[in-house]
Design a protein around this motif. Structure first.
Motif: not given
Length: 129
Positions: A32, A35, A44
């Motif tokens: 990731v 976000r 995301v």
């Protein structure tokens, strides 16, 4: 004027947003990057082999066609080059990946394998020989 384009991201709309994020993280080891939210929609962004994959659910109030399992127009496949297709195949299988086609010699120059990702996306893995 010459036009020049550089890759930025691939955006995938997800039926099960949290499940799709978890699948890309756990199966393909995507990381990731951010976000956040754009008006009316969480998003995301993941780094997958140096490529940015953006995942989001539908926007509020949007109606989305259900998946039929049949071929469709639009983006349906993303492909990644790997150095050892057999080892990658075994590792992804151990992580729960469901392959549509196991590794095979597609042409004299490359091997390929195809796996199912969430939301009807197909992932092709290619090893050039």
């Amino acid at each position: 004027m010459e036009l020049k384009f550089n890759r930025d991201h691939i955006h995938i709309r997800c039926q099960d947003f949290d499940g799709a994020v978890a699948w890309y993280e756990n199966v393909l080891c995507a990381k990731v990057v951010t976000r956040g939210e754009v008006p009316g929609m969480p998003i995301v962004r993941l780094d997958l082999g140096g490529e940015i994959i953006a995942l989001s659910p539908k926007r509020e109030g949007m109606e989305v066609e259900p998946l039929s399992g049949r071929p469709r127009w639009g983006c349906w496949q993303i492909a990644f080059n790997v150095t050892d297709l057999e080892q990658t195949y075994l590792e992804l299988k151990a992580r729960g990946a469901e392959f549509e086609i196991a590794p095979f010699q597609q042409t004299p120059q490359w091997k390929a394998a195809f796996l199912k990702a969430p939301d009807g996306v197909q992932v092709e893995l290619i090893q050039y020989t």
